[in-house]
Design an enzyme around this catalytic site. Structure first.
Site, PDB file in Angstrom:
ATOM      1  N   LYS A  62       0.846  -1.207   0.000  1.00 32.43           N
ATOM      2  CA  LYS A  62       0.000   0.000   0.000  1.00 32.43           C
ATOM      3  C   LYS A  62       0.876   1.250   0.000  1.00 32.43           C
ATOM      4  O   LYS A  62       0.590   2.221  -0.694  1.00 32.43           O
ATOM      5  CB  LYS A  62      -0.931  -0.009   1.221  1.00 32.43           C
ATOM      6  CG  LYS A  62      -2.072  -0.999   1.072  1.00 32.43           C
ATOM      7  CD  LYS A  62      -2.815  -1.247   2.373  1.00 32.43           C
ATOM      8  CE  LYS A  62      -3.801  -2.403   2.200  1.00 32.43           C
ATOM      9  NZ  LYS A  62      -4.399  -2.846   3.461  1.00 32.43           N
ATOM     10  N   GLN A  70      -5.054  -1.793   9.699  1.00 29.24           N
ATOM     11  CA  GLN A  70      -4.727  -3.073   9.080  1.00 29.24           C
ATOM     12  C   GLN A  70      -5.213  -4.221   9.979  1.00 29.24           C
ATOM     13  O   GLN A  70      -4.928  -4.227  11.176  1.00 29.24           O
ATOM     14  CB  GLN A  70      -3.203  -3.145   8.873  1.00 29.24           C
ATOM     15  CG  GLN A  70      -2.739  -4.350   8.097  1.00 29.24           C
ATOM     16  CD  GLN A  70      -3.226  -4.375   6.657  1.00 29.24           C
ATOM     17  OE1 GLN A  70      -3.215  -3.361   5.963  1.00 29.24           O
ATOM     18  NE2 GLN A  70      -3.682  -5.525   6.203  1.00 29.24           N
ATOM     19  N   ASP A  99     -11.452   2.478   3.801  1.00 29.58           N
ATOM     20  CA  ASP A  99     -11.662   1.037   3.621  1.00 29.58           C
ATOM     21  C   ASP A  99     -13.149   0.685   3.554  1.00 29.58           C
ATOM     22  O   ASP A  99     -13.508  -0.431   3.207  1.00 29.58           O
ATOM     23  CB  ASP A  99     -11.046   0.275   4.822  1.00 29.58           C
ATOM     24  CG  ASP A  99      -9.773  -0.458   4.435  1.00 29.58           C
ATOM     25  OD1 ASP A  99      -9.542  -0.650   3.221  1.00 29.58           O
ATOM     26  OD2 ASP A  99      -9.014  -0.845   5.339  1.00 29.58           O
TER      27      ASP A  99
END
Ligand code: NAP
Length: 287
Positions: free
Chosen positions: A52, A96, A119
Site C-alpha cells: 500500500k 490493518q 476502507d
C-alpha cells in the site's frame, strides 16, 4: 477459452488517472495523505502495508505508518484513531487487520470517522452502501465492480453467486451486485448443494480462502469467474479459490491470481483516498 480480466493493467490505468488528480490537488495546496495503523507484527500485514505504501508513493499520495506492538490497549488504539480523526492533514485512516484478540476491531472501525474511512468498514459507510447513498465502498468489491464495468460485462438480470460472507468481501459484494441489478445468491460454509447453486451462476465471485475450490464441472458454460482468494501453498506459490487452468476452458471471463483482484483492491484504496481528500476540500469527486 476465457478472456482474462487483467486487473494489473486496469489498476495501472486507474493509478495513472489518480496521479494526475493528485498532482492537480497539490497545485491547489491539497496534499492527500493516508494514515495506516498496524498493531502487532503479522507477517502478511507487513507485506500488505508495504504494498500500500509503494502504491501511494507511485501516485504521489503521502503515506504515514503508525506501528505499535501487540501490547497496545484498545483504549490507546481508540485514542490514536481519534487523534487522526482530528488531524486536518490526514484524509484517510486505515486499520490493518488482523489486530490482537484483546482489541474489538469493529469498535475500532466504528471510531474511524466515516469521512476518513477509506476502507469502507465503518457501519455508516456500510449502511449508506446498502441504501444506495454515496459511500466509501470496501476496496475489494469496489475493484471487482470496476473490472466488470471495464470489460462491459452485463450484470443486469444475471445470476451472481458469491462464495463467502465476510464483512470485508462477501457482504459488501452482495450489495454491490444488487446495485448492479443482478440476482444475488450468497454461499458460505453452512450452505448445502453449492455445486447445484454454482451451476446456475452467470457470474461467480469466489472469496472463501480455499485453494482451487471452484472446479470446471461446477460452473456453467460461459460463466464470468472472479477469483478473490489468495492462498499460499506449501511450495510457497500463491493460488486463488478457482482452478484457473481448467475453469478458463469453460468460462467466458476469468481473473487470474495473482494479477486480478489483488491489484484492483489497492487501486480502489487510492481512489477512495483521493475521493476523501476532494470531499474534504469540496472539490468535485469523479470516482
Ligand atoms: P474470511 O473472513 O475467512 O471468510 C471466508 C468466508 O468463506 C466465510 O464466509 C466462510 O463461511 C466461507 N467459507 C469458508 N469455507 C467455505 C466452503 N468450503 N464453502 C463455502 N464457503 C466457505 O475470508 P475473507 O477475508 O473474505 O477472504 C477470502 C479470501 O479472499 C482469502 O483467501 C483472502 O486472502 C482473500 N482476499 C483477497 C483480497 C484481494 O485483494 N485479492 C482481499 C481480501 C481477501 P462462514 O461465514 O460460514 O464461516
Amino acid at each position: 477459452m476465457a478472456e482474462i480480466i487483467n486487473g494489473k493493467e486496469l489498476a495501472k490505468k486507474i493509478r495513472r488517472e489518480l496521479k494526475k488528480e493528485v498532482a492537480e490537488l497539490k497545485e491547489n495546496g491539497i496534499n492527500p495523505k493516508l494514515a495506516v495503523i498496524m498493531v502487532g507484527d503479522d507477517s502478511g500485514s507487513q507485506v500488505y502495508v508495504k504494498n500500500k505504501s509503494k502504491a501511494c508513493e507511485k501516485v504521489g499520495i503521502e503515506f504515514e505508518e503508525y506501528l505499535y506492538d501487540s501490547n497496545l490497549t484498545e483504549k490507546e488504539l481508540l485514542d490514536i484513531i481519534q487523534k487522526l480523526n482530528n488531524d486536518n492533514s490526514i484524509h484517510g485512516i486505515l486499520l490493518q487487520s488482523p489486530v490482537p484478540k484483546h482489541i474489538d476491531i469493529n469498535k475500532a472501525f466504528r471510531t474511524i470517522s466515516p469521512e476518513k474511512d477509506v476502507d469502507g468498514f465503518n457501519p455508516i459507510n456500510v449502511g449508506n452502501l446498502s441504501i444506495g447513498e454515496d459511500a466509501f465502498i470496501s476496496c475489494t468489491p469496489y475493484g471487482i465492480i470496476k473490472m466488470l464495468e471495464e470489460y462491459d460485462i452485463e450484470t443486469e438480470g444475471k445470476n451472481a453467486v458469491i462464495l463467502g460472507r465476510s464483512n470485508i468481501v462477501g457482504k459488501p459484494m452482495i450489495q454491490c451486485m444488487l446495485n448492479k441489478n443482478s440476482t444475488v445468491t450468497v454461499c458460505h460454509s453452512r450452505t448445502n448443494n453449492i455445486d447445484k447453486i454454482l451451476k446456475n451462476a452467470d457470474i461467480v465471485i469466489a472469496a472463501i480462502g480455499k485453494p482451487r475450490f471452484v472446479k470446471k464441472e461446477m460452473i456453467k458454460d460461459g460463466a464470468v469467474v472472479i477469483d478473490v482468494g489468495i492462498n499460499r501453498l506449501e511450495d510457497g506459490t500463491i493460488c486463488g479459490d478457482v482452478d484457473f487452468e481448467k475453469v478458463s476452458e469453460k468460462a467466458s471471463y476469468i481473473t487470474p491470481v495473482p494479477g486480478g483482484v489483488g491489484p484492483m483492491t489497492i487501486a480502489m484504496l487510492l481512489s477512495n483516498l483521493v475521493k476523501a481528500a476532494k470531499i474534504k476540500n469540496q472539490v468535485k469527486a469523479v470516482h
